[in-house]
Design an enzyme around this catalytic site. Structure first.
Site, PDB file in Angstrom:
ATOM      1  N   TRP A   9     -33.812  51.166  11.487  1.00 52.39           N
ATOM      2  CA  TRP A   9     -33.871  51.062  10.033  1.00 52.39           C
ATOM      3  C   TRP A   9     -34.327  49.660   9.659  1.00 52.39           C
ATOM      4  CZ3 TRP A   9     -29.675  51.691  13.026  1.00 52.39           C
ATOM      5  CH2 TRP A   9     -28.514  50.952  12.805  1.00 52.39           C
ATOM      6  N   ASP A  10     -33.504  48.775   9.077  1.00 54.78           N
ATOM      7  CA  ASP A  10     -34.030  47.501   8.556  1.00 54.78           C
ATOM      8  C   ASP A  10     -35.012  46.844   9.530  1.00 54.78           C
ATOM      9  OD1 ASP A  10     -32.104  48.138   6.739  1.00 54.78           O
ATOM     10  OD2 ASP A  10     -31.080  46.220   6.796  1.00 54.78           O
ATOM     11  N   ALA A  59     -28.478  42.860   9.392  1.00 53.50           N
ATOM     12  CA  ALA A  59     -29.814  42.320   9.136  1.00 53.50           C
ATOM     13  C   ALA A  59     -29.869  40.801   8.970  1.00 53.50           C
ATOM     14  CB  ALA A  59     -30.410  42.989   7.904  1.00 53.50           C
ATOM     15  N   ARG A  77     -24.162  39.169   3.421  1.00 50.46           N
ATOM     16  CA  ARG A  77     -25.007  39.411   4.591  1.00 50.46           C
ATOM     17  C   ARG A  77     -26.485  39.157   4.293  1.00 50.46           C
ATOM     18  NH1 ARG A  77     -22.893  44.714   3.035  1.00 50.46           N
ATOM     19  NH2 ARG A  77     -24.512  45.995   2.099  1.00 50.46           N
ATOM     20  N   ARG A 102     -38.558  27.583   3.660  1.00 49.10           N
ATOM     21  CA  ARG A 102     -38.821  26.226   3.196  1.00 49.10           C
ATOM     22  C   ARG A 102     -39.396  26.319   1.786  1.00 49.10           C
ATOM     23  NH1 ARG A 102     -38.298  22.073   5.938  1.00 49.10           N
ATOM     24  NH2 ARG A 102     -38.532  22.983   7.993  1.00 49.10           N
ATOM     25  N   ASP A 103     -38.769  25.615   0.856  1.00 46.40           N
ATOM     26  CA  ASP A 103     -39.244  25.652  -0.529  1.00 46.40           C
ATOM     27  C   ASP A 103     -40.619  24.982  -0.596  1.00 46.40           C
ATOM     28  OD1 ASP A 103     -39.660  25.591  -3.227  1.00 46.40           O
ATOM     29  OD2 ASP A 103     -38.172  24.042  -3.640  1.00 46.40           O
ATOM     30  N   ASP A 128     -23.941  47.012  -7.727  1.00 46.97           N
ATOM     31  CA  ASP A 128     -23.018  46.396  -6.775  1.00 46.97           C
ATOM     32  C   ASP A 128     -23.691  45.841  -5.526  1.00 46.97           C
ATOM     33  OD1 ASP A 128     -20.347  45.644  -6.478  1.00 46.97           O
ATOM     34  OD2 ASP A 128     -20.008  47.207  -4.973  1.00 46.97           O
ATOM     35  N   THR A 133     -27.302  43.901  -4.114  1.00 49.85           N
ATOM     36  CA  THR A 133     -28.668  43.362  -4.107  1.00 49.85           C
ATOM     37  C   THR A 133     -28.873  42.874  -2.670  1.00 49.85           C
ATOM     38  OG1 THR A 133     -27.712  41.336  -5.054  1.00 49.85           O
ATOM     39  CG2 THR A 133     -28.897  42.789  -6.552  1.00 49.85           C
ATOM     40  N   GLU A 134     -29.439  43.767  -1.844  1.00 49.92           N
ATOM     41  CA  GLU A 134     -29.485  43.552  -0.404  1.00 49.92           C
ATOM     42  C   GLU A 134     -30.797  42.910   0.032  1.00 49.92           C
ATOM     43  OE1 GLU A 134     -26.957  46.710   1.650  1.00 49.92           O
ATOM     44  OE2 GLU A 134     -28.507  47.904   0.706  1.00 49.92           O
TER      45      GLU A 134
HETATM   46  C1  FRU Z   1     -29.767  47.544   4.277  1.00 45.55           C
HETATM   47  C2  FRU Z   1     -28.443  47.214   4.913  1.00 45.55           C
HETATM   48  C3  FRU Z   1     -28.289  45.719   5.050  1.00 45.55           C
HETATM   49  C4  FRU Z   1     -27.326  45.593   6.187  1.00 45.55           C
HETATM   50  C5  FRU Z   1     -27.691  46.788   7.050  1.00 45.55           C
HETATM   51  C6  FRU Z   1     -26.533  47.468   7.710  1.00 45.55           C
HETATM   52  O1  FRU Z   1     -30.307  48.741   4.728  1.00 45.55           O
HETATM   53  O2  FRU Z   1     -27.395  47.759   4.170  1.00 45.55           O
HETATM   54  O3  FRU Z   1     -27.842  45.096   3.873  1.00 45.55           O
HETATM   55  O4  FRU Z   1     -27.483  44.376   6.836  1.00 45.55           O
HETATM   56  O5  FRU Z   1     -28.355  47.716   6.231  1.00 45.55           O
HETATM   57  O6  FRU Z   1     -26.919  48.532   8.501  1.00 45.55           O
END
Ligand code: FRU
EC number: 2.4.1.10
Length: 424
Positions: free
Chosen positions: A52-53, A139, A209, A215-216, A291, A293-294
């Protein structure tokens, strides 16, 4: 619960707000902000593992980087269990949906390499079993540091707790492939503090997480974005005038939206190597809106800061909603104020006919957006689904001022390099 001004009073900046009024402008199925339908006959990267990620190797300026002509991605990865009795249902069939839904508990960091920026070959696990201090490797971001091939992998060590950590290793290439070597010592960097960022003690459903160091381009300093929730006991947050924004008559009722408290966090490094960090107040808060903002990340373009973050339908607060996908905000300087892109924040959402087709979008500086396939309906009613656990087709967006437009679609998992580094 204090307002932002009271809470972050003497801070260097005030967090920008994603308000309920902004979120009322979110509309699924606008073709300019909707990901094209993913067909149910997609190919899978691997029959052995779910991925996934996806985290492309890059430098601290955000450029997607290949090494000696090899593209490299890291992925959250978990074994598939087609023959494990635990995942065989009462009819003797593999319950892939349950296996997929359980994946977060056994997530591990793997890497893949490719000559073409697609057709990824599995390299293997980045860290050997036992190196990472917790059960879950969640992630983060792999950073190529130099021409010697040193790589800092920032990631999240989860269960017990949630700690932003990093581990340094090296990428080695041959004409046949790529290996990741020496990822042996994990260094804890920081955890939620309970003053700016919510802790597990304050809310068992807290999020802390997904580090994204950078670097700005303006001040040259090393910073890091991450996902958080605004500090405070669960249920104590106030959804006031500022969080509600300019809503039409009849939209003042916020229901139970005080339980949704996402924010995009930022920290600044006290040293050049990024071993010593100081958390700063969030760049953006979504109290009363959402809830989660990943995986926050930036694209620096036209002298502006484009802040992207992924979010879900199920994490929206009472009275507001939107599709799973990537949302964005833009500012003229690092600490804001940030304005939602397209008025609403929505940049690329799933179509309502396939609400879970993709997730975990990462917008790269070349405008390409990578994501993974979650599940795609295989019948009209949407009751039958095919689980993904593989790379989605890459989509291209054009970013223009405060607007974005979907303009093209490419092959599954197409992540071409923006620059190539020849290793010494
Ligand atoms: C996004 C997420 C991340 C987290 C991971 C956990 O898909 O929720 O925020 O690090 O998946 O599996």
């Amino acid at each position: 619960m204090k307002s932002n001004t009271e809470k972050f009073g003497k801070a260097p900046h005030q967090p920008s707000l994603w308000t309920r009024a902004d979120a009322l402008k979110v509309h699924a199925d606008d073709p300019t902000t909707t990901q094209p339908l993913v067909s149910a006959d997609f190919p899978v990267l691997s029959n052995e593992v779910f991925i996934w990620d996806t985290m492309p190797l890059r430098d601290l300026d955000g450029n997607i980087t290949s090494v000696d002509g090899w593209s490299v991605i890291f992925t959250l990865t978990a074994d598939r269990h087609p023959n494990d009795p635990e995942y065989i249902d009462e009819n003797g069939n593999y319950d892939i949906t349950r296996d997929w839904n359980d994946r977060h508990g056994r997530a591990k960091m793997y890497y893949w390499f490719s000559r073409t920026g697609k057709d990824w070959k599995l390299g293997g696990r980045v860290m050997a079993e036992g190196v990472s201090p917790t059960a879950r490797e969640w992630a983060g971001t792999p950073i190529l540091l130099n021409e010697q091939g040193d790589v800092d992998l920032y990631y999240t060590a989860v269960t017990p707790g949630a700690t932003i950590v990093k581990v340094r290793g090296r990428v080695v290439t041959t004409e046949h492939g790529v290996s990741m070597v020496g990822f042996e010592k994990v260094k804890p960097l920081f955890e939620a503090d309970g003053k700016m960022y919510q802790t597990e003690a304050q809310n068992p459903f807290w999020g802390f997480r997904d580090p994204w160091p950078f670097r700005d381009p303006n001040d040259g300093k090393l910073y890091m974005l991450f996902e958080g929730n605004v500090a405070g006991e669960r249920g104590s947050h106030k959804v006031g005038k500022a969080e509600i924004g300019d809503v039409p008559p009849g939209y003042e009722d916020v229901g139970n939206s005080r339980f949704q408290t996402a924010c995009v966090g930022i920290a600044v490094a006290r040293d050049e190597d990024g071993d010593d960090w100081e958390m700063l107040p969030p760049l953006l808060t979504a109290v009363g809106v959402n809830d989660q903002t990943e995986r926050p990340h930036f694209v620096f373009q036209d002298g502006k800061y484009y802040l992207f973050t992924i979010s879900h339908t199920f994490t929206y607060a009472d009275g507001v909603t939107g599709p799973d996908g990537v949302y964005g905000f833009v500012a003229d300087s690092l600490f804001g104020p940030y304005v939602p892109l397209n008025g609403s924040g929505l940049v690329l959402g799933n179509p309502s006919s396939q609400p879970f087709q993709t997730y975990s979008h990462c917008v790269m500086p070349n405008g390409l957006v990578t994501s993974f396939i979650d599940s795609v309906p295989t019948d009209e009613s949407g009751t039958q689904i095919r689980i993904g656990g593989t790379e989605a087709p890459t989509v291209e967006i054009k970013i223009k001022g405060q607007q974005t437009f979907v303009v093209a679609e490419y092959d599954y998992g197409y992540i071409p390099p923006m620059l190539d580094v020849t290793l010494e």
